[in-house]
Write a protein that holds these residues in place. Sequence first.
Motif, PDB file in Angstrom:
ATOM      1  N   ARG A  73       3.402  -3.400  -3.235  1.00  0.00           N
ATOM      2  CA  ARG A  73       2.647  -2.276  -3.787  1.00  0.00           C
ATOM      3  C   ARG A  73       1.821  -2.760  -4.966  1.00  0.00           C
ATOM      4  O   ARG A  73       2.268  -3.588  -5.756  1.00  0.00           O
ATOM      5  CB  ARG A  73       3.581  -1.156  -4.249  1.00  0.00           C
ATOM      6  CG  ARG A  73       2.771   0.135  -4.511  1.00  0.00           C
ATOM      7  CD  ARG A  73       3.595   1.220  -5.072  1.00  0.00           C
ATOM      8  NE  ARG A  73       3.603   1.066  -6.540  1.00  0.00           N
ATOM      9  CZ  ARG A  73       4.154   1.925  -7.361  1.00  0.00           C
ATOM     10  NH1 ARG A  73       4.772   2.984  -6.901  1.00  0.00           N
ATOM     11  NH2 ARG A  73       4.137   1.724  -8.659  1.00  0.00           N
ATOM     12  N   ASP A  74       0.609  -2.233  -5.088  1.00  0.00           N
ATOM     13  CA  ASP A  74      -0.267  -2.569  -6.193  1.00  0.00           C
ATOM     14  C   ASP A  74      -0.637  -1.289  -6.926  1.00  0.00           C
ATOM     15  O   ASP A  74      -1.328  -0.454  -6.356  1.00  0.00           O
ATOM     16  CB  ASP A  74      -1.520  -3.266  -5.671  1.00  0.00           C
ATOM     17  CG  ASP A  74      -2.434  -3.735  -6.790  1.00  0.00           C
ATOM     18  OD1 ASP A  74      -1.929  -3.973  -7.904  1.00  0.00           O
ATOM     19  OD2 ASP A  74      -3.655  -3.845  -6.548  1.00  0.00           O
ATOM     20  N   PRO A  75      -0.153  -1.095  -8.152  1.00  0.00           N
ATOM     21  CA  PRO A  75       0.671  -1.993  -8.956  1.00  0.00           C
ATOM     22  C   PRO A  75       2.125  -1.959  -8.492  1.00  0.00           C
ATOM     23  O   PRO A  75       2.559  -0.983  -7.889  1.00  0.00           O
ATOM     24  CB  PRO A  75       0.541  -1.409 -10.361  1.00  0.00           C
ATOM     25  CG  PRO A  75       0.352   0.053 -10.138  1.00  0.00           C
ATOM     26  CD  PRO A  75      -0.448   0.161  -8.867  1.00  0.00           C
ATOM     27  N   PRO A  76       2.867  -3.025  -8.785  1.00  0.00           N
ATOM     28  CA  PRO A  76       4.269  -3.050  -8.365  1.00  0.00           C
ATOM     29  C   PRO A  76       5.112  -2.013  -9.101  1.00  0.00           C
ATOM     30  O   PRO A  76       4.759  -1.575 -10.195  1.00  0.00           O
ATOM     31  CB  PRO A  76       4.740  -4.467  -8.723  1.00  0.00           C
ATOM     32  CG  PRO A  76       3.676  -5.053  -9.575  1.00  0.00           C
ATOM     33  CD  PRO A  76       2.440  -4.230  -9.466  1.00  0.00           C
TER      34      PRO A  76
END
Length: 183
Positions: free
Chosen positions: A118-121
């Motif tokens: 995922r972005d951001p984590p």
Amino acid sequence: MSRLILFNKPYGVLSQFTDRGTETARQTLSDYVSVPGVYPAGRLDRDSEGLLLLTDDGPLQAKIADPRFKLAKTYLVQVEGEPDEGALYALRSGVRLNDGMTRPADAVRIPAPELWPRDPPVRFRKTVPDAWLSLTIREGRNRQVRRMTAAVGLPTLRLVRWRVGDWSVEGLNPGEWREVDAR
């Protein structure tokens, strides 16, 4: 012939084709799907990921999105904390929210799934454990899964809609879509 598109909505993308909400442009479906005449069947919050169905068929859109049809929606949910049998029992029995009781959900603890990054984590905290649940609901209140897990003491860290009815996001990377037979 009706069109039905399975789209893996990335984190941070709005479940609509235009953004009229802020001065700063946010990503929308139009950044990923260039098929004219299709609309989302239901919604997926900006901070949620996974399967979003798009169609050009109004009755099919209503059947997918309307809670009266009780179409099952399965989510993979990373929660903060360790789910015990009491929390799972509460989810399976129905949870009291500020807008009333939810219908019973299918709730199972699962091993961490192999998902895309995922972005951001998701923020990681060494001192706070996390776990994964598979949660299937048959209604669609606003932010329902997040509110249900919070109500049993397990705040949601990551939420991925994996399945709606017989359709799954499996095999699609974030931002990818494919057209399937609407029947």
